[in-house]
Design a protein around this motif. Sequence first.
Motif, mmCIF file in Angstrom:
data_model
loop_
_atom_site.group_PDB
_atom_site.id
_atom_site.type_symbol
_atom_site.label_atom_id
_atom_site.label_comp_id
_atom_site.label_asym_id
_atom_site.label_seq_id
_atom_site.Cartn_x
_atom_site.Cartn_y
_atom_site.Cartn_z
ATOM 1 N N VAL A 20 11.419 -12.734 -34.885
ATOM 2 C CA VAL A 20 12.456 -12.197 -33.466
ATOM 3 C C VAL A 20 12.956 -13.065 -32.962
ATOM 4 O O VAL A 20 14.144 -13.578 -32.208
ATOM 5 N N GLN A 23 15.952 -15.158 -33.562
ATOM 6 C CA GLN A 23 17.138 -14.661 -33.350
ATOM 7 C C GLN A 23 17.408 -14.988 -32.461
ATOM 8 O O GLN A 23 19.149 -14.597 -31.733
ATOM 9 N N VAL A 58 8.418 -5.937 -33.034
ATOM 10 C CA VAL A 58 10.243 -6.058 -32.547
ATOM 11 C C VAL A 58 10.660 -6.424 -31.493
ATOM 12 O O VAL A 58 12.388 -6.775 -31.171
ATOM 13 N N ASP A 83 14.419 -7.327 -32.162
ATOM 14 C CA ASP A 83 14.943 -7.282 -33.106
ATOM 15 C C ASP A 83 16.148 -6.865 -33.183
ATOM 16 O O ASP A 83 16.439 -6.143 -32.769
#
Length: 143
Positions: A20, A23, A58, A83
């Motif tokens: 995550v 990203q 997440v 995420d």
Amino acid sequence: MTVTIKVLHHPEEWKEAFPVMKQLRTHLNEEEFLTMVEKAASLEGYKIAALYTENEVVAVTGFMPMITLYNGEFIWVCDLVTDVQHRSHGYGKVLLSFVENWAKENGYGIVSLSSGLQRLDAHRFYEEKMAYDKVSYVFLKRM
């Protein structure tokens, strides 16, 4: 759906958060990430917290205490990312609220962060949903 937030303390836990975090911090590979987190944690008090749904990471935040003449003692949010497949579910708000509560519980009266100029959706989130004030620009010179 069960949502939990956990402060991560060990490299095995940090590895769970890396996909995550990658990203947001696309320039880092896992080895660099783990090395930098270890150094920042030991030298600067950097912490990583992860938001889990059904045992899946997440959203992730990295934050640390700082002292400046401008803010005094405060918490700096270094990283905050949800995420891509889990955005717009309120997880960023829950995780940033966790950091704010952590700050209050530990005697800090300010939480501050910077956000890239191109991240207009993030700016709206900070200002409209989280009630942050835009108070400065961050300048950077690479040497």
